[in-house]
Design a protein around this motif. Structure first.
Motif, PDB file in Angstrom:
ATOM      1  N   SER A  51       2.509   7.775  11.428  1.00 17.55           N
ATOM      2  CA  SER A  51       2.150   8.105  10.038  1.00 17.55           C
ATOM      3  C   SER A  51       3.208   7.598   9.063  1.00 17.55           C
ATOM      4  O   SER A  51       2.876   7.128   7.972  1.00 17.55           O
ATOM      5  CB  SER A  51       1.926   9.606   9.862  1.00 17.55           C
ATOM      6  OG  SER A  51       3.149  10.311   9.858  1.00 17.55           O
ATOM      7  N   MET A  52       4.455   7.680   9.459  1.00 19.50           N
ATOM      8  CA  MET A  52       5.515   7.172   8.577  1.00 19.50           C
ATOM      9  C   MET A  52       5.392   5.660   8.414  1.00 19.50           C
ATOM     10  O   MET A  52       5.629   5.127   7.326  1.00 19.50           O
ATOM     11  CB  MET A  52       6.883   7.582   9.115  1.00 19.50           C
ATOM     12  CG  MET A  52       7.104   9.083   9.028  1.00 19.50           C
ATOM     13  SD  MET A  52       8.732   9.733   9.535  1.00 19.50           S
ATOM     14  CE  MET A  52       9.480   8.490  10.464  1.00 19.50           C
ATOM     15  N   GLY A  53       5.003   4.973   9.465  1.00 18.92           N
ATOM     16  CA  GLY A  53       4.790   3.534   9.369  1.00 18.92           C
ATOM     17  C   GLY A  53       3.640   3.191   8.436  1.00 18.92           C
ATOM     18  O   GLY A  53       3.746   2.274   7.615  1.00 18.92           O
ATOM     19  N   VAL A  54       2.545   3.932   8.542  1.00 19.73           N
ATOM     20  CA  VAL A  54       1.399   3.694   7.658  1.00 19.73           C
ATOM     21  C   VAL A  54       1.794   3.971   6.206  1.00 19.73           C
ATOM     22  O   VAL A  54       1.421   3.220   5.300  1.00 19.73           O
ATOM     23  CB  VAL A  54       0.183   4.547   8.085  1.00 19.73           C
ATOM     24  CG1 VAL A  54      -0.948   4.440   7.063  1.00 19.73           C
ATOM     25  CG2 VAL A  54      -0.307   4.141   9.469  1.00 19.73           C
ATOM     26  N   LYS A  55       2.569   5.028   5.978  1.00 19.77           N
ATOM     27  CA  LYS A  55       3.032   5.334   4.615  1.00 19.77           C
ATOM     28  C   LYS A  55       3.785   4.150   4.009  1.00 19.77           C
ATOM     29  O   LYS A  55       3.613   3.833   2.842  1.00 19.77           O
ATOM     30  CB  LYS A  55       3.987   6.537   4.621  1.00 19.77           C
ATOM     31  CG  LYS A  55       3.336   7.846   4.442  1.00 19.77           C
ATOM     32  CD  LYS A  55       4.391   8.925   4.343  1.00 19.77           C
ATOM     33  CE  LYS A  55       3.805  10.243   4.678  1.00 19.77           C
ATOM     34  NZ  LYS A  55       3.781  11.188   3.607  1.00 19.77           N
ATOM     35  N   ARG A  56       4.621   3.529   4.801  1.00 21.61           N
ATOM     36  CA  ARG A  56       5.418   2.387   4.306  1.00 21.61           C
ATOM     37  C   ARG A  56       4.547   1.181   3.969  1.00 21.61           C
ATOM     38  O   ARG A  56       4.899   0.382   3.109  1.00 21.61           O
ATOM     39  CB  ARG A  56       6.483   2.008   5.326  1.00 21.61           C
ATOM     40  CG  ARG A  56       7.576   3.041   5.435  1.00 21.61           C
ATOM     41  CD  ARG A  56       8.671   2.576   6.374  1.00 21.61           C
ATOM     42  NE  ARG A  56       9.637   3.603   6.625  1.00 21.61           N
ATOM     43  CZ  ARG A  56      10.662   3.879   5.839  1.00 21.61           C
ATOM     44  NH1 ARG A  56      10.840   3.216   4.732  1.00 21.61           N
ATOM     45  NH2 ARG A  56      11.507   4.832   6.158  1.00 21.61           N
ATOM     46  N   ILE A  57       3.415   1.073   4.623  1.00 24.80           N
ATOM     47  CA  ILE A  57       2.498  -0.027   4.339  1.00 24.80           C
ATOM     48  C   ILE A  57       1.631   0.289   3.119  1.00 24.80           C
ATOM     49  O   ILE A  57       1.506  -0.517   2.207  1.00 24.80           O
ATOM     50  CB  ILE A  57       1.617  -0.335   5.573  1.00 24.80           C
ATOM     51  CG1 ILE A  57       2.499  -0.863   6.713  1.00 24.80           C
ATOM     52  CG2 ILE A  57       0.505  -1.316   5.226  1.00 24.80           C
ATOM     53  CD1 ILE A  57       1.801  -0.891   8.060  1.00 24.80           C
ATOM     54  N   VAL A  58       1.032   1.487   3.101  1.00 23.35           N
ATOM     55  CA  VAL A  58       0.088   1.847   2.038  1.00 23.35           C
ATOM     56  C   VAL A  58       0.799   2.154   0.722  1.00 23.35           C
ATOM     57  O   VAL A  58       0.352   1.731  -0.346  1.00 23.35           O
ATOM     58  CB  VAL A  58      -0.801   3.033   2.477  1.00 23.35           C
ATOM     59  CG1 VAL A  58      -1.695   3.499   1.343  1.00 23.35           C
ATOM     60  CG2 VAL A  58      -1.632   2.655   3.704  1.00 23.35           C
ATOM     61  N   ARG A  59       1.852   2.923   0.766  1.00 26.58           N
ATOM     62  CA  ARG A  59       2.696   3.236  -0.399  1.00 26.58           C
ATOM     63  C   ARG A  59       1.943   3.937  -1.542  1.00 26.58           C
ATOM     64  O   ARG A  59       2.226   3.709  -2.707  1.00 26.58           O
ATOM     65  CB  ARG A  59       3.420   1.993  -0.890  1.00 26.58           C
ATOM     66  CG  ARG A  59       4.220   1.293   0.207  1.00 26.58           C
ATOM     67  CD  ARG A  59       4.892   0.031  -0.223  1.00 26.58           C
ATOM     68  NE  ARG A  59       6.009   0.266  -1.100  1.00 26.58           N
ATOM     69  CZ  ARG A  59       7.234   0.645  -0.735  1.00 26.58           C
ATOM     70  NH1 ARG A  59       7.483   0.840   0.534  1.00 26.58           N
ATOM     71  NH2 ARG A  59       8.180   0.816  -1.618  1.00 26.58           N
ATOM     72  N   ARG A  60       1.004   4.778  -1.214  1.00 28.98           N
ATOM     73  CA  ARG A  60       0.279   5.529  -2.239  1.00 28.98           C
ATOM     74  C   ARG A  60       1.208   6.572  -2.846  1.00 28.98           C
ATOM     75  O   ARG A  60       1.830   7.358  -2.130  1.00 28.98           O
ATOM     76  CB  ARG A  60      -0.926   6.232  -1.620  1.00 28.98           C
ATOM     77  CG  ARG A  60      -1.751   7.011  -2.627  1.00 28.98           C
ATOM     78  CD  ARG A  60      -2.882   7.755  -1.945  1.00 28.98           C
ATOM     79  NE  ARG A  60      -3.885   8.196  -2.888  1.00 28.98           N
ATOM     80  CZ  ARG A  60      -4.920   8.941  -2.562  1.00 28.98           C
ATOM     81  NH1 ARG A  60      -5.105   9.322  -1.301  1.00 28.98           N
ATOM     82  NH2 ARG A  60      -5.786   9.301  -3.471  1.00 28.98           N
ATOM     83  N   PRO A  61       1.308   6.623  -4.174  1.00 34.71           N
ATOM     84  CA  PRO A  61       2.177   7.621  -4.788  1.00 34.71           C
ATOM     85  C   PRO A  61       1.619   9.039  -4.616  1.00 34.71           C
ATOM     86  O   PRO A  61       0.412   9.224  -4.480  1.00 34.71           O
ATOM     87  CB  PRO A  61       2.210   7.241  -6.268  1.00 34.71           C
ATOM     88  CG  PRO A  61       1.310   6.087  -6.446  1.00 34.71           C
ATOM     89  CD  PRO A  61       0.701   5.726  -5.126  1.00 34.71           C
ATOM     90  N   ARG A  62       2.508   9.991  -4.633  1.00 38.22           N
ATOM     91  CA  ARG A  62       2.085  11.393  -4.547  1.00 38.22           C
ATOM     92  C   ARG A  62       1.322  11.774  -5.816  1.00 38.22           C
ATOM     93  O   ARG A  62       1.484  11.139  -6.861  1.00 38.22           O
ATOM     94  CB  ARG A  62       3.302  12.292  -4.377  1.00 38.22           C
ATOM     95  CG  ARG A  62       3.963  12.047  -3.020  1.00 38.22           C
ATOM     96  CD  ARG A  62       4.714  13.255  -2.552  1.00 38.22           C
ATOM     97  NE  ARG A  62       5.396  12.953  -1.308  1.00 38.22           N
ATOM     98  CZ  ARG A  62       4.938  13.324  -0.110  1.00 38.22           C
ATOM     99  NH1 ARG A  62       3.829  13.990   0.009  1.00 38.22           N
ATOM    100  NH2 ARG A  62       5.622  13.018   0.977  1.00 38.22           N
ATOM    101  N   SER A 103       2.403   9.231  -0.266  1.00 36.92           N
ATOM    102  CA  SER A 103       1.476  10.304   0.020  1.00 36.92           C
ATOM    103  C   SER A 103       0.518  10.051   1.179  1.00 36.92           C
ATOM    104  O   SER A 103       0.075  10.988   1.824  1.00 36.92           O
ATOM    105  CB  SER A 103       0.673  10.556  -1.269  1.00 36.92           C
ATOM    106  OG  SER A 103      -0.164  11.661  -1.158  1.00 36.92           O
ATOM    107  N   PHE A 104       0.162   8.799   1.445  1.00 36.89           N
ATOM    108  CA  PHE A 104      -0.889   8.498   2.404  1.00 36.89           C
ATOM    109  C   PHE A 104      -0.342   7.834   3.656  1.00 36.89           C
ATOM    110  O   PHE A 104       0.308   6.789   3.534  1.00 36.89           O
ATOM    111  CB  PHE A 104      -1.913   7.541   1.774  1.00 36.89           C
ATOM    112  CG  PHE A 104      -3.095   7.246   2.652  1.00 36.89           C
ATOM    113  CD1 PHE A 104      -4.233   8.012   2.561  1.00 36.89           C
ATOM    114  CD2 PHE A 104      -3.056   6.221   3.571  1.00 36.89           C
ATOM    115  CE1 PHE A 104      -5.337   7.746   3.363  1.00 36.89           C
ATOM    116  CE2 PHE A 104      -4.140   5.943   4.392  1.00 36.89           C
ATOM    117  CZ  PHE A 104      -5.276   6.715   4.276  1.00 36.89           C
ATOM    118  N   PRO A 105      -0.623   8.430   4.798  1.00 37.81           N
ATOM    119  CA  PRO A 105      -1.295   9.689   5.091  1.00 37.81           C
ATOM    120  C   PRO A 105      -0.293  10.847   5.083  1.00 37.81           C
ATOM    121  O   PRO A 105       0.921  10.625   5.066  1.00 37.81           O
ATOM    122  CB  PRO A 105      -1.836   9.464   6.497  1.00 37.81           C
ATOM    123  CG  PRO A 105      -0.803   8.579   7.152  1.00 37.81           C
ATOM    124  CD  PRO A 105      -0.315   7.674   6.031  1.00 37.81           C
ATOM    125  N   SER A 106      -0.788  12.052   5.137  1.00 40.93           N
ATOM    126  CA  SER A 106       0.095  13.209   5.238  1.00 40.93           C
ATOM    127  C   SER A 106       0.693  13.254   6.643  1.00 40.93           C
ATOM    128  O   SER A 106      -0.024  13.386   7.632  1.00 40.93           O
ATOM    129  CB  SER A 106      -0.684  14.501   4.982  1.00 40.93           C
ATOM    130  OG  SER A 106       0.061  15.623   5.409  1.00 40.93           O
TER     131      SER A 106
END
Length: 188
Positions: free
Chosen positions: A76-87, A102-105
């Motif tokens: 999930s932390m890896g996906v967060k770094r790719i997507v980078r959706r703000p909170r 924010s994405f994913p939780s």
């Protein structure tokens, strides 16, 4: 307004409604406690290590379940770094967050992974606690519902993929129900 804007509006409205529940001090306190306990998967990792410590006959299975949970969290932390959706910026959060994406939780990811992995060991109490953890991320206002849903799906899928490995060669684990298809057969 296009389809994506409609979904974003629904995401914001649901979050706003659930975040409003945090106005009750008891609800806010419980949601904050879950947020704190779930940071970096700590609650689930501690539970898995405790299981390994007290259930010596299935120690390897507990350690594997814990590894699946940790692995899901890392994913999930890896996906967060790719997507980078703000909170979410339209609600006041009740807690501080370790990161700004924010994405994913990741809380939802590790909670769902623990529910699947520990569920394969026959631990049913994890499911309602995992659901509460997921809901808490909305009450404290740090994730959109789609972040939580995606995190839960990622965690459940990651752990489900590893259930066969979790059960492999460990006495007292094969044949345990708790996950669809965990009995063996066509779904494994």
């Amino acid at each position: 307004m296009d389809h994506k804007d409609d979904l974003g509006g629904i995401d914001r409205r649901i979050l706003s409604a659930l975040r409003a529940r945090g106005a009750d001090p008891r609800v806010a306190g419980a949601a904050r406690a879950l947020s704190w306990a779930g940071e970096h998967g700590a609650l689930w990792l501690a539970a898995g290590l405790a299981g390994a410590a007290v259930d010596g006959g299935r120690r390897h299975a507990w350690l594997r379940a814990t590894a699946l949970t940790a692995g899901a969290h890392v994913a999930s932390m890896g996906v967060k770094r790719i997507v980078r959706r703000p909170r979410p910026a339209h609600v006041e959060p009740l807690v501080r967050t370790a990161g700004r994406h924010s994405f994913p939780s990741s809380h939802a990811t590790s909670a769902a992974a623990a529910a699947v992995a520990f569920g394969a060991l026959g631990v049913r109490a994890v499911r309602p606690l995992a659901a509460a953890m997921c809901l808490s991320r909305l009450v404290v206002g740090v994730h959109y519902p789609s972040d939580v849903a995606a995190g839960a799906a990622l965690g459940a899928l990651t752990a489900r993929i590893g259930v066969r490995w979790l059960k492999a060669g460990v006495p007292g684990v094969s044949g345990v129900s708790g996950v669809p298809g965990a009995q063996g057969g066509a779904h494994d």
